[in-house]
Design a protein around this motif. Structure first.
Motif, short mmCIF file in Angstrom:
data_model
loop_
_atom_site.label_atom_id
_atom_site.label_comp_id
_atom_site.label_asym_id
_atom_site.label_seq_id
_atom_site.Cartn_x
_atom_site.Cartn_y
_atom_site.Cartn_z
N SER A 122 0.86 -1.19 0.00
CA SER A 122 0.00 0.00 0.00
C SER A 122 0.89 1.23 0.00
CB SER A 122 -0.91 0.02 1.23
OG SER A 122 -1.50 1.30 1.39
N LEU A 143 -0.13 3.66 2.97
CA LEU A 143 0.29 3.24 4.31
C LEU A 143 1.81 3.30 4.42
CD1 LEU A 143 -2.19 0.29 4.99
CD2 LEU A 143 -2.23 2.61 5.95
N GLU A 154 0.06 9.73 11.56
CA GLU A 154 -1.06 8.81 11.67
C GLU A 154 -1.70 8.60 10.30
OE1 GLU A 154 -4.61 10.56 13.82
OE2 GLU A 154 -3.09 12.06 14.32
N PRO A 155 -1.97 7.35 9.94
CA PRO A 155 -2.46 7.03 8.60
C PRO A 155 -3.76 7.74 8.22
CG PRO A 155 -1.77 5.03 9.72
CD PRO A 155 -1.72 6.15 10.73
N ASP A 156 -4.60 8.10 9.19
CA ASP A 156 -5.85 8.79 8.87
C ASP A 156 -5.62 10.18 8.27
OD1 ASP A 156 -7.38 6.67 9.72
OD2 ASP A 156 -7.78 7.51 11.70
N THR A 168 -6.44 4.66 5.00
CA THR A 168 -6.91 3.60 5.87
C THR A 168 -8.25 3.02 5.43
OG1 THR A 168 -7.87 5.29 7.30
CG2 THR A 168 -5.69 4.44 7.91
#
Length: 162
Positions: A36, A39, A48-50, A72
């Motif tokens: 990914s 990611l 943070e991935p968000d 995500t």
């Protein structure tokens, strides 16, 4: 965030600079084997991935549209179609996405695309002071305020992630 010169190198950075939008460049070592890209970027950049968003193109009866969603999650095609007033949407062919944006898959930025598209950004972007999107090539992300991103792509917010 400091403004970057137009010589920073991608159509995305040139467009942001021309628009006077403050942004920060975040290069990282890209691994072509990463499962990914989004990611991978979050991990490499230590965020943070968000807060990291991916740019996806979809085909509708109204034409190609752009959906920008957190890495995500996934793009909800029904929600994207509804957000642009279309009946249905399907993922655009990768070769069409590359041709229409001028970027390679995995490095498609919502900013500075060769052809302007209707763009919808998932509403969760508003939860953060800044978000990260592709800078126009694999291994380069741009950090900017979600409101600035929305303005520079003439987009709209909607709940398009699942």
């Amino acid at each position: 965030m400091a403004k970057r010169p137009a010589s920073a190198g991608t159509p995305a950075t040139v467009a942001l600079t021309a628009a006077g939008v403050p942004f920060a460049l975040h290069p990282y070592e890209h691994d072509p084997a990463a499962p990914s890209f989004g990611l991978e970027a979050a991990e490499a950049l230590g965020v943070e991935p968000d807060r990291v968003f991916k740019t996806l193109l979809a085909d509708t009866e109204l034409g190609i549209v752009v959906g920008v969603v957190p890495v995500t999650g996934m793009l909800d095609l029904k929600a994207l179609a509804a957000a642009v007033g279309a009946k249905r949407a399907s993922m655009a062919d990768p070769s069409v996405a590359e041709r229409r944006t001028g970027y390679v898959v995995g490095g498609i930025s919502p900013v500075g695309q060769k052809t302007a598209h209707v763009t919808v950004i998932d509403e969760t972007a508003q939860l953060f002071d800044t978000v990260f999107v592709s800078g126009g090539r694999r291994g380069l992300d741009i950090e900017l305020a979600p409101g600035d991103l929305l303005a520079v792509v003439s987009g709209r917010y909607a709940a398009i992630a699942k």
